[in-house]
Design an enzyme around this catalytic site. Structure first.
Site, PDB file in Angstrom:
ATOM      1  N   GLU A 136      -6.543  -7.545  -0.545  1.00 17.89           N
ATOM      2  CA  GLU A 136      -6.919  -7.735   0.857  1.00 17.89           C
ATOM      3  C   GLU A 136      -8.412  -7.477   0.952  1.00 17.89           C
ATOM      4  O   GLU A 136      -8.874  -6.375   0.648  1.00 17.89           O
ATOM      5  CB  GLU A 136      -6.177  -6.738   1.772  1.00 17.89           C
ATOM      6  CG  GLU A 136      -4.692  -6.978   1.882  1.00 17.89           C
ATOM      7  CD  GLU A 136      -3.997  -5.956   2.808  1.00 17.89           C
ATOM      8  OE1 GLU A 136      -4.683  -5.185   3.509  1.00 17.89           O
ATOM      9  OE2 GLU A 136      -2.760  -5.946   2.803  1.00 17.89           O
ATOM     10  N   GLU A 170       0.836  -1.207   0.000  1.00 19.19           N
ATOM     11  CA  GLU A 170       0.000   0.000   0.000  1.00 19.19           C
ATOM     12  C   GLU A 170       0.871   1.258   0.000  1.00 19.19           C
ATOM     13  O   GLU A 170       0.617   2.201   0.746  1.00 19.19           O
ATOM     14  CB  GLU A 170      -0.949  -0.003   1.199  1.00 19.19           C
ATOM     15  CG  GLU A 170      -1.978  -1.119   1.127  1.00 19.19           C
ATOM     16  CD  GLU A 170      -3.134  -0.953   2.113  1.00 19.19           C
ATOM     17  OE1 GLU A 170      -2.962  -0.220   3.110  1.00 19.19           O
ATOM     18  OE2 GLU A 170      -4.200  -1.553   1.888  1.00 19.19           O
TER      19      GLU A 170
HETATM   20  C1  GLA Z   1      -3.846  -2.447   5.386  1.00 13.68           C
HETATM   21  C2  GLA Z   1      -2.547  -3.222   5.328  1.00 13.68           C
HETATM   22  C3  GLA Z   1      -2.579  -4.513   6.097  1.00 13.68           C
HETATM   23  C4  GLA Z   1      -3.294  -4.331   7.411  1.00 13.68           C
HETATM   24  C5  GLA Z   1      -4.692  -3.804   7.159  1.00 13.68           C
HETATM   25  C6  GLA Z   1      -5.491  -3.627   8.425  1.00 13.68           C
HETATM   26  O1  GLA Z   1      -4.680  -2.705   4.395  1.00 13.68           O
HETATM   27  O2  GLA Z   1      -2.141  -3.483   4.002  1.00 13.68           O
HETATM   28  O3  GLA Z   1      -1.264  -4.910   6.328  1.00 13.68           O
HETATM   29  O4  GLA Z   1      -2.585  -3.450   8.204  1.00 13.68           O
HETATM   30  O5  GLA Z   1      -4.601  -2.552   6.578  1.00 13.68           O
HETATM   31  O6  GLA Z   1      -5.584  -4.793   9.117  1.00 13.68           O
END
Ligand code: GLA
Length: 752
Positions: A252, A177
């Site tokens: 995700e 990210e």
């Molecule tokens: C983001 C991150 C993950 C995690 C989520 C929350 O999307 O990429 O690593 O921290 O948030 O659980």
């Protein structure tokens, strides 16, 4: 001769394996061995699962209907000491991948170097912070050189497990990210190249939430998009806007969320998850459920959210596979959707769970009586400066006789208990930015002790520059306190082994007790009579506990217990109400006890008034779910920022804001490190706390409580104050708004 034949045979077999599988990204689909393939993936972190249970949890993933698991590598888990890599025991990533393969699962690998994941510093090693000029997650050689070295080391260890060489690894992620943090595509390029140089020849990819895809994007990195419930169609549409061809993949998918100390336990309903997975399957979109199995942030590995909200040790996540590896209703519901194509194997049997009869911890070792050799320094500095990675630090100085006065520190990360001649006189708390304690008059010179506890380093946003301990100077009655002795308490095995136990003692202390077992099994230790600290069983660190909740138990895996005598050690920084312990059959994950919080986050008192200060801007947000940037006519200086919501896009009375940033004169996002919520007219406590606008998480929002009406206002205290040229707003449902910036707190009375 026989040996040579065997060698030739082994080489031939491995060659066959090399040719056995191919994985590519096509115009519309992934292709596995030339056949269109939908990745049905779930995230699992091997450091969060006892090694003895890796196979069990992977079998659970398979039984849920997944064909792939997604795995972060946390750089700091493998290189806690600079230049010394560890791939053994719990850190044996290759073995985890091999077991996944044996259980019929492919692997998506996410080696970082930054990961996030509610993990200490987002996976970055603490020693980077010894350099006070370093620019993390950038092309600064102080960061990039060790990061590249680590990426190549990952290639050495896991490269041989790629699908191209007969292993299970399908794809490898670059960074994590990154678009939520920076915009430098060349930085992403350097990391991409490091993986290629490290020997990775499988497809490489990047993940982002939809609002951040544009930042740092490169066409030579395949993009996937991250989102939670009810956002699939919109997120894929945005992804398609940026990536015109290729399969659509979610990187995700959040079936719920993680927990933070003092905040309500998060759960997510089953129905939208089932609907979203069904939608993705029908459209042949690939996905990865984050988390399929969250597990536990054992040891001192739990991270903290921004600006500072430490995460619980339990990483249950309300995931389909529970913290202890159990089948849940969410598991069954997802399995049903995924089983439509092919029937997955039955879940493996649940591991035995047991109770432990209540027993007392009779011995204690006072922190003050078990100090290591000190370092001396004129003015106290952060732990990293003294080469201390984590744990607690006692800073000691002498105060001369004299009148009462205020002890102040510029900043403390994260909690500081103040003692005068061994007597507790107050606490400083980073959550509230409260670094001030009143000290009494002293008839003679007195010993000043500042016991600092470092929780996990912030794992998200600019706040990852989270140096622990005292950020000096320390002042008393306005003059600087000098001449310090600094005692590092690393809380490692060596320190535990050196403790001298005696009868129970008040104040910060390690407590020790033992219990007998006929047979070992999983259990949940009940910490409800303890205050705040860290627990170990038979030398395994189970993590941190804190009586404010929401977690009140600690998952204790059966393989870490044994037939016969078992030893438990608990560091309680405040002291137990009763030094007793028991093992329960079920966890307690959702019991908040705010009355026990030693410095409850209190909102300012009084009533809001703009006090004749005109808004710096007023306008209307558009009806969209994208970041919106609002520029002021001219930069305005102030310490307090108020967003006033006048009405909502849907005409109803509730206001919500996912995130609020302020921009400096160069239109860069200002760090929120020193920020706190001063006041909000209304909040849905637990779920819609105003702190959610500061946490950098698109999926958590400030939500006003039912029954309240517009206008709704949130006031942020920027700490040092800033020159603000605009705001960035992530919706949210606000339509018309005003923004105020002032040096004064809008008629409100801040509480110290
Ligand atoms: C983001 C991150 C993950 C995690 C989520 C929350 O999307 O990429 O690593 O921290 O948030 O659980």
């Amino acid at each position: 001769m026989g040996r040579i034949l065997l060698l030739i045979l082994v080489i031939l077999v491995s060659q066959i394996n090399v040719q056995a599988h191919t994985f590519t990204i096509g115009e519309h689909d992934f292709f596995l061995d030339g056949q269109p393939f939908v990745i049905r993936c779930g995230e699992i972190h091997f450091p969060r699962v006892p090694r003895e249970y890796w196979r069990h949890r992977l079998q659970m993933c398979k039984a849920m209907g997944l064909n792939t698991v997604c795995v972060y590598l946390f750089w700091n888990f493998h290189e806690w000491q600079e230049g010394r890599y560890d791939w053994s025991g719990q850190a044996d990533a290759a073995e985890f991948c091999r077991i996944a393969q044996q259980e019929g699962l492919w692997v998506m690998l996410r080696p970082g170097p930054y990961s996030c994941a509610e993990w200490e510093m987002g996976g970055l090693p603490w020693w980077l912070l010894k350099n006070d000029k370093i620019n993390l997650r950038s092309r600064d050689p102080a960061f990039l050189n060790p990061a590249v070295r680590y990426m190549k080391e990952v290639g050495r260890v896991l490269g041989p497990l790629q699908i191209t060489r007969g292993g299970p690894i399908l794809m490898v992620q670059v960074e994590n990210e990154y678009g939520s943090y920076g915009k430098d595509a060349a930085y992403m390029g350097a990391l991409r190249q490091a993986l290629i140089d490290g020997g990775f020849d499988t497809p490489l990819f990047a993940c982002n939430p939809q609002g951040a895809i544009a930042n740092g994007r490169r066409s030579d990195l395949f993009q996937v998009v991250n989102f939670g419930a009810n956002a699939a169609a919109k997120s894929f549409e945005t992804l398609r806007h940026f990536q015109k061809t290729g399969p659509l993949m979610n990187g995700e998918y959040y079936p719920a969320w993680f927990d933070m100390w003092g905040r309500k336990h998060r759960t997510g309903p089953v129905e939208p998850i089932v609907a979203d997975i069904d939608y993705m399957l029908k459209n042949r979109h690939s996905f990865s459920i984050y988390m399929a199995h969250g597990g536990t942030s054992f040891g001192l590995w739990a991270g903290a959210d921004r600006p500072f909200s430490p995460d619980t040790s339990s990483y249950d996540y309300d995931a389909p596979i529970s913290e202890a590896g159990w089948v849940t209703p969410k598991f069954n519901a997802i399995r049903q959707v995924l089983a439509r194509g092919e029937t997955p194997p039955a879940p493996p049997p649940q591991n035995p769970v047991m109770t432990v009869k209540p027993f007392e911890l009779k011995e204690a070792a006072s922190v003050f009586e078990n100090l290591p050799a000190p370092v001396e320094d004129e003015t106290p500095r952060t732990m990293e400066f003294y080469n201390q990675s984590r744990g607690c630090t006692l800073y000691r100085a002498t105060l001369p006789a004299g009148p009462a006065g205020a002890l102040t520190i510029k900043e403390v990360h994260d909690f500081a208990w103040i003692f005068l001649d061994g007597k507790s006189v107050g606490v400083m708390d980073r959550r509230r930015q409260s670094y001030h304690v009143d000290l009494p008059e002293r008839a003679a010179a007195a010993r000043l002790d500042i016991l600092v506890e470092a929780m996990g380093r912030v794992n998200f946003g600019r706040e990852v520059f989270d140096r622990k301990g005292i950020h000096g100077p320390v002042r008393f009655a306005k003059s600087e306190v000098k001449g310090w002795k600094i005692y590092p308490l690393s809380l490692d095995a060596q320190e535990l082994a050196s403790l001298k136990f005696g009868p129970g003692a008040p104040g910060p202390a390690f407590w020790r007790g033992s219990f007998q077992l006929e047979k070992a099994g999983d259990t949940f230790l009940d910490l409800r009579t303890w205050s705040k600290g860290v627990a170990w069983v038979n030398g395994h660190c189970l993590g941190r506990f804190w009586d404010i909740g929401p977690t009140q138990t600690m998952y204790c895996p059966g393989p870490w217990l044994r037939h016969g005598g078992n030893e438990i050690v608990i560091l309680d920084l405040i002291g137990p109400r009763r030094p007793e312990m028991a093992g329960l059959e079920k966890p307690i994950l959702d019991e908040l006890r705010p009355a026990l919080d030693f410095s409850r986050a209190a909102r300012a008192g009084g009533a809001f008034s703009a006090g004749g200060v005109p808004p710096v801007i007023q306008g209307s947000f558009t009806s969209s779910d994208q970041w919106q940037e609002i520029n002021f006519a001219r930069p305005t200086k102030g310490r307090y920022l108020c967003l006033e919501a006048l009405d909502a896009q849907d005409g109803k009375q509730t206001a919500s804001v996912a995130e609020l940033d302020a921009l400096d004169a160069k239109r860069e996002t200002i760090s929120k490190a020193g920020w706190k919520i001063l006041w909000a007219d209304s909040e849905e406590h637990g779920d819609g706390d105003a702190e959610n606008v500061l946490d950098g998480q698109p999926s958590s929002s400030w939500i006003t409580a039912p029954g309240t009406v517009f206008p709704h206002r949130v006031v942020i205290d920027l700490g040092d104050g800033a020159e603000i040229s605009g705001i960035r707003y992530l919706p949210g449902n606000i339509k018309d708004f005003r923004v105020y910036v002032s040096e004064m707190p809008f008629g409100l009375t801040p509480r110290n």
